[in-house]
Enzyme design. Structure first.
Site, PDB file in Angstrom:
ATOM      1  N   SER A 140       0.810  -1.367   0.177  1.00 53.34           N
ATOM      2  CA  SER A 140       0.050  -0.077  -0.176  1.00 53.34           C
ATOM      3  C   SER A 140       1.164   1.321  -0.100  1.00 53.34           C
ATOM      4  O   SER A 140       2.137   1.146   0.630  1.00 53.34           O
ATOM      5  CB  SER A 140      -1.210  -0.053   1.111  1.00 53.34           C
ATOM      6  OG  SER A 140      -1.261   1.413   1.691  1.00 53.34           O
ATOM      7  N   THR A 187      33.618  37.443  25.698  1.00 50.27           N
ATOM      8  CA  THR A 187      32.224  36.909  25.958  1.00 50.27           C
ATOM      9  C   THR A 187      30.795  38.518  25.966  1.00 50.27           C
ATOM     10  O   THR A 187      30.743  39.380  26.447  1.00 50.27           O
ATOM     11  CB  THR A 187      31.654  37.172  27.877  1.00 50.27           C
ATOM     12  OG1 THR A 187      32.380  37.778  28.322  1.00 50.27           O
ATOM     13  CG2 THR A 187      32.878  35.591  28.017  1.00 50.27           C
ATOM     14  N   SER A 318      30.526  45.357  -4.112  1.00 51.67           N
ATOM     15  CA  SER A 318      29.225  46.323  -3.635  1.00 51.67           C
ATOM     16  C   SER A 318      29.013  46.252  -5.464  1.00 51.67           C
ATOM     17  O   SER A 318      30.735  46.319  -5.643  1.00 51.67           O
ATOM     18  CB  SER A 318      30.068  47.471  -3.595  1.00 51.67           C
ATOM     19  OG  SER A 318      28.880  48.319  -2.845  1.00 51.67           O
TER      20      SER A 318
END
Length: 465
Positions: A140, A187, A318
């Site tokens: 199936s 950090t 750019s």
């Protein structure tokens, strides 16, 4: 254009005479013009479907349900598809209604018509070999489709692991190359204590290795299949020995140690394995995104940013600013990460939307997984080859930052105390002077003691022998 007539429960339709698909596929193409992406574009899925149909034919032949001629023709057709043939004939859209029935029938029809040719018959002459009666015997969509998704995901995940290993090795090579280059750790984007650039890149290698382990763990659950469940898991219309036998045949064909699910009814409706795999892929994406954020920050500049490393220039950045070069490779991998995280939500929603004995939304789940697996693999490859291997350290900039860093005052705590070290740090911040100069001027330490405390290897590896 020459056509042939095919029939289904809705009536007769003309199908182009030269195609290998049939009326069920024709209706699906008409019904689901959604993404414009056909299942044939996912080779792993097509090869998985062909392996399942081949295993089913071999099992049914051994059980005496298919004669030798049918088994041989179906198996040969499946082997051709697994080798890459006829993938252009798998034309239904990846996104489809019907819980994957259109995908299953596309496979049944292509394999049936190729098998008919091998037997010396015309396409569509289903009196001799039928897509449902023979190719789909004992099956199936509801056990074929999820099994195919698991196999395809396994194949694609293996390829992803190879790409992740390449990226891990690229980071490990930079770890070794940059092992003795001291830099300022950070950090919360503020200066912290010193470390080496090699330590920083070494963490990326470890992160990749950890995610490879998590992905392998998720892949293990893909080995459990529901083939033999047929419609809802009861095994209706299949031989009592079929489920176990077809699992063995499929294992032999694919080289994957597959297992028949202990409860086929549960397995037919449960998409938890796909949620788990998608979660592992999301983890990879999140970690890759974090690494790419770091690479863009560390290479920012070249004059007004951190400028600690240089990424290889890949293209002009750019259309208006001369000389500008952008971190395009980390940027594209960041976008892949965004997509994979979104795909994970789609998988989650599709999995929970299942009702009763079946989940009808596996097609969108499948597309989401395939895209995540494919794009992550390509992202890892381009990040390794077009970026990481060419990264260079800006040693003068790194040395200057360490010498001017206030964070090295932390290393003085055990020797002059936190209060005194804080005063030194505050003066350095206020005046722009170096920590070393202030410590010496205040007579807190001798030059010899200071040099010993602030040795690069001691700062970055305080507990090394």
């Amino acid at each position: 254009m020459a056509t042939r007539i095919e029939h289904d429960l809705l009536g007769d339709r003309e199908v182009p005479a030269d195609v290998y698909w049939g009326v069920h596929t024709l209706r699906a193409v008409e019904n689901f013009p959604i993404s414009g992406v056909s299942i044939g574009q996912y080779a792993s899925l097509i090869e998985a479907l062909a392996a399942i149909k081949q295993a089913a034919a071999l099992a049914n032949g051994e059980l005496g349900l298919l004669d030798v001629a049918h088994v041989d023709a179906i198996a040969r057709a499946c082997q051709e598809v697994r080798a890459g043939a006829l993938h252009d004939q798998f034309v239904v859209d990846v996104i489809q209604g019907g819980a994957g029935t259109s995908t299953n029938m596309n496979a049944n029809e292509v394999i049936a018509n190729r098998a008919l040719e091998l037997m010396g018959h015309a396409k569509g002459d289903y009196r001799h070999l039928h897509p449902n009666e023979h190719v789909n015997l004992g099956q199936s969509t509801n056990d074929v489709y999820p099994t195919a998704l698991k196999l395809a995901a396994w194949f694609d995940a293996q390829a992803l692991l190879v790409a992740m290993a390449e990226l891990r090795d690229a980071f490990a090579a930079k770890r070794d190359e940059f092992a003795d280059i001291l830099k300022v750790g950070r950090t919360q984007l503020q200066d912290a204590v010193p470390m080496t650039l090699g330590q920083e890149f070494g963490t990326y290698a470890v992160m990749m290795e950890e995610d490879m382990l998590r992905l392998r763990e998720a892949m293990a659950f893909l080995r459990e299949i529901n083939l033999g469940a047929t419609a809802i898991g009861t095994g209706i219309n299949s031989h009592p020995r079929y489920a176990a036998l077809v699992c063995r045949k499929l294992s032999d064909l694919t080289g994957i140690d597959l297992l028949t699910a202990p409860d086929l009814i549960e397995s037919t409706q449960d998409c938890g394995v796909f949620v788990h795999l998608s979660g592992a892929l999301k983890r990879v994406a999140v970690k890759l995104g974090k690494v790419c954020n770091d690479l863009r920050l560390l290479s920012s500049g070249p004059r007004a940013g951190l400028g600690e490393i240089s990424l290889p220039a890949q293209q002009a950045g750019s259309s208006i600013m001369p000389g500008k070069v952008n971190p395009v490779i980390p940027e594209v991998v960041n976008q892949i990460a965004f997509e994979v995280i979104g795909n994970d939500l789609t998988v989650t929603l599709a999995a929970q939307a299942g009702q009763l004995q079946l989940n009808a939304f596996e097609p969108i789940l499948a597309l989401s997984l395939f895209r995540s697996l494919s794009h992550l693999r390509r992202g890892c490859e381009t990040l390794a080859r077009n970026c990481v291997v060419g990264i260079t350290a800006n040693t003068d900039r790194l040395r200057e930052q360490v010498e001017r860093s206030i964070g090295i005052a932390t290393a003085l705590n055990p020797h002059i105390g936190y209060v005194a070290a804080t005063e030194v740090a505050m003066e350095a911040q206020a005046t722009g002077g170096s920590v070393s100069e202030i410590v010496l001027r205040r007579g807190l330490l001798s030059q010899q003691a200071l040099d010993d405390i602030l040795r690069p290897e001691k700062l970055a590896r305080p507990h090394a022998g």
